[in-house]
Design an enzyme around this catalytic site. Structure first.
Site, PDB file in Angstrom:
ATOM      1  N   ARG A   1       0.830  -1.216   0.000  1.00  0.00           N
ATOM      2  CA  ARG A   1       0.000   0.000   0.000  1.00  0.00           C
ATOM      3  C   ARG A   1       0.862   1.263   0.000  1.00  0.00           C
ATOM      4  O   ARG A   1       1.450   1.634   1.009  1.00  0.00           O
ATOM      5  CB  ARG A   1      -0.923   0.016   1.217  1.00  0.00           C
ATOM      6  CG  ARG A   1      -1.947   1.161   1.162  1.00  0.00           C
ATOM      7  CD  ARG A   1      -2.833   1.230   2.384  1.00  0.00           C
ATOM      8  NE  ARG A   1      -3.836   2.288   2.261  1.00  0.00           N
ATOM      9  CZ  ARG A   1      -3.570   3.582   2.375  1.00  0.00           C
ATOM     10  NH1 ARG A   1      -2.306   3.973   2.620  1.00  0.00           N
ATOM     11  NH2 ARG A   1      -4.538   4.481   2.246  1.00  0.00           N
TER      12      ARG A   1
ATOM     13  N   HIS B   1       0.738   5.282  -2.232  1.00  0.00           N
ATOM     14  CA  HIS B   1      -0.089   6.052  -3.171  1.00  0.00           C
ATOM     15  C   HIS B   1       0.427   5.987  -4.604  1.00  0.00           C
ATOM     16  O   HIS B   1      -0.333   5.745  -5.535  1.00  0.00           O
ATOM     17  CB  HIS B   1      -0.203   7.506  -2.706  1.00  0.00           C
ATOM     18  CG  HIS B   1      -1.159   7.673  -1.551  1.00  0.00           C
ATOM     19  ND1 HIS B   1      -1.043   6.965  -0.368  1.00  0.00           N
ATOM     20  CD2 HIS B   1      -2.263   8.444  -1.400  1.00  0.00           C
ATOM     21  CE1 HIS B   1      -2.020   7.309   0.458  1.00  0.00           C
ATOM     22  NE2 HIS B   1      -2.781   8.196  -0.138  1.00  0.00           N
TER      23      HIS B   1
ATOM     24  N   GLU C   1     -26.922  14.474 -13.167  1.00  0.00           N
ATOM     25  CA  GLU C   1     -27.382  13.121 -13.530  1.00  0.00           C
ATOM     26  C   GLU C   1     -27.906  12.422 -12.287  1.00  0.00           C
ATOM     27  O   GLU C   1     -27.954  13.024 -11.209  1.00  0.00           O
ATOM     28  CB  GLU C   1     -26.230  12.308 -14.147  1.00  0.00           C
ATOM     29  CG  GLU C   1     -25.029  12.131 -13.249  1.00  0.00           C
ATOM     30  CD  GLU C   1     -23.915  11.303 -13.884  1.00  0.00           C
ATOM     31  OE1 GLU C   1     -24.158  10.578 -14.867  1.00  0.00           O
ATOM     32  OE2 GLU C   1     -22.778  11.374 -13.373  1.00  0.00           O
TER      33      GLU C   1
ATOM     34  N   LEU D   1     -21.365  10.889 -16.347  1.00  0.00           N
ATOM     35  CA  LEU D   1     -20.913   9.723 -17.113  1.00  0.00           C
ATOM     36  C   LEU D   1     -21.585   9.789 -18.492  1.00  0.00           C
ATOM     37  O   LEU D   1     -22.778  10.098 -18.586  1.00  0.00           O
ATOM     38  CB  LEU D   1     -21.311   8.433 -16.401  1.00  0.00           C
ATOM     39  CG  LEU D   1     -20.858   7.165 -17.143  1.00  0.00           C
ATOM     40  CD1 LEU D   1     -19.342   6.956 -16.989  1.00  0.00           C
ATOM     41  CD2 LEU D   1     -21.600   5.947 -16.640  1.00  0.00           C
TER      42      LEU D   1
HETATM   43  C1  LIG Z   1     -23.274   7.768 -12.474  1.00  0.00           C
HETATM   44  C2  LIG Z   1     -23.926   7.079 -13.638  1.00  0.00           C
HETATM   45  N1  LIG Z   1     -24.446   7.837 -14.634  1.00  0.00           N
HETATM   46  C3  LIG Z   1     -25.052   7.281 -15.700  1.00  0.00           C
HETATM   47  C4  LIG Z   1     -25.171   5.906 -15.814  1.00  0.00           C
HETATM   48  C5  LIG Z   1     -25.861   5.339 -17.040  1.00  0.00           C
HETATM   49  O1  LIG Z   1     -24.883   4.862 -17.917  1.00  0.00           O
HETATM   50  P1  LIG Z   1     -25.174   3.631 -18.877  1.00  0.00           P
HETATM   51  O2  LIG Z   1     -26.360   4.045 -19.749  1.00  0.00           O
HETATM   52  O3  LIG Z   1     -23.924   3.451 -19.649  1.00  0.00           O
HETATM   53  O4  LIG Z   1     -25.514   2.492 -17.984  1.00  0.00           O
HETATM   54  C6  LIG Z   1     -24.633   5.067 -14.813  1.00  0.00           C
HETATM   55  C7  LIG Z   1     -24.776   3.573 -14.956  1.00  0.00           C
HETATM   56  N2  LIG Z   1     -24.183   2.816 -13.966  1.00  0.00           N
HETATM   57  C8  LIG Z   1     -24.259   1.391 -13.977  1.00  0.00           C
HETATM   58  C9  LIG Z   1     -25.503   0.832 -14.582  1.00  0.00           C
HETATM   59  O5  LIG Z   1     -26.101   0.017 -13.564  1.00  0.00           O
HETATM   60  N3  LIG Z   1     -25.379   0.133 -12.404  1.00  0.00           N
HETATM   61  C10 LIG Z   1     -24.302   0.907 -12.562  1.00  0.00           C
HETATM   62  O6  LIG Z   1     -23.479   1.227 -11.737  1.00  0.00           O
HETATM   63  C11 LIG Z   1     -23.999   5.659 -13.708  1.00  0.00           C
HETATM   64  O7  LIG Z   1     -23.482   4.909 -12.716  1.00  0.00           O
END
Ligand SMILES: Cc1ncc(COP(=O)(O)O)c(CN[C@@H]2CONC2=O)c1O
Length: 282
Positions: free
Chosen positions: A98, A100, A177, A201
């Site tokens: 461990r 960094h 989001e 994302l």
């Molecule tokens: C923070 C975040 N935003 C958007 C999305 C939607 O992206 P996708 O359309 O590519 O799935 C996800 C999906 N996260 C995955 C999907 O299911 N569980 C998860 O952690 C996510 O975790």
């Protein structure tokens, strides 16, 4: 149940992770969740492309080719006889004492992948879900699908405690989001959704939705919308691998998004399902 650890398919009960795996100690790794319908991965290539992008963003060199990994996942799905569910996969930077700084190049990334039976959320797709709103306290590289999910978990836990399915995040008054989904609103027949930059994302389901809208002539404005615009929206829906196109009909305990799944959301749900059948069969 088989799982993939590094390049091998082994029995789940024999799968162990070293206590100094950097994914375990630092969350130092990246992941994907891929939907399986009818035994086939939906948008599998797009998910793997994003995995490679996330990995290179944090300096992890994936020790497999896309074809090798795809074959391994297909073998895993087959051996586990998975028809409807998900494949979860992650690469960490590997095992090292461990510290960094990154370990030396001879330390190889650790791969773990496993399948889960997950039905489609039919009832919720039909009726819509409830959500809360909360501040987006995450870091500024949300475009990297990393194992650092505390900001997401804490928000989602707050939603769960409120009896809701999702937490919708906002940063300086602008909606970004969901804790595990992207979000869009419909106003005057047009769709508004946050641009795919470092604050969210770049969801694969979001991209499928954009392609459908382009094909069907539905205007999409990729600009951040405010909390007030969210509250005044004609329709609200989430997109994500596990939620597909999910209507939101209540926000913070009050009716929202028209109080029921709207006509644009319904059309998108049908087109999205057609896309799934297109790729994975009925
Ligand atoms: C923070 C975040 N935003 C958007 C999305 C939607 O992206 P996708 O359309 O590519 O799935 C996800 C999906 N996260 C995955 C999907 O299911 N569980 C998860 O952690 C996510 O975790």
């Amino acid at each position: 149940q088989y799982v993939a650890v590094n390049g091998n398919l082994i029995d789940r009960k024999n799968a162990y992770i070293d206590i100094e795996d950097r994914g375990y100690q630092f969350g130092d790794g990246v992941y994907e969740v891929i939907r399986v319908y009818n035994g086939k991965m939906f948008t599998g290539n797009e998910h793997l492309e994003r995995l490679w992008k996330s990995a290179s963003s944090i300096g992890i060199t994936i020790p497999h080719s896309r074809e090798e990994l795809k074959d391994l996942l297909e073998q895993l799905i087959q051996k586990n006889k998975l028809s409807l569910g998900t494949v979860y996969l992650q690469y960490t930077r590997g095992i090292a004492p461990r510290k960094h700084p990154f370990p030396s190049d001879d330390v190889k990334p650790t791969l773990v992948a496993y399948t889960k039976e997950v039905g489609r959320p039919e009832e919720k797709l039909h009726s819509g879900i409830k959500a809360i709103q909360t501040e987006d306290i995450r870091w500024l590289r949300c475009d990297i699908k990393s194992l650092n999910l505390l900001g997401n978990l804490l928000a989602n836990q707050k939603a769960a405690e409120a009896g809701c399915d999702e937490a919708i995040l906002n940063r300086d008054g602008r909606v970004t989001e969901g804790s595990h989904s992207n979000i869009s609103i419909v106003k005057g027949g047009k769709i508004y959704t946050h641009p795919a930059n470092n604050y969210i994302l770049n969801g694969i389901s979001r991209r499928v939705m954009l392609e459908i809208c382009a094909r069907e002539g539905i205007q999409v404005i990729e600009e951040p919308f405010t909390v007030k615009e969210l509250q005044d929206a004609d329709e609200i829906f989430l997109t994500g691998t596990t939620v597909e196109v999910m209507p939101v009909i209540e926000l913070d305990g009050k009716s929202a998004g028209g109080g029921k799944p709207g006509p644009v959301t319904r059309k998108l749900q049908n087109w999205f399902k057609a896309e799934i059948e297109n790729q994975c069969g009925r």
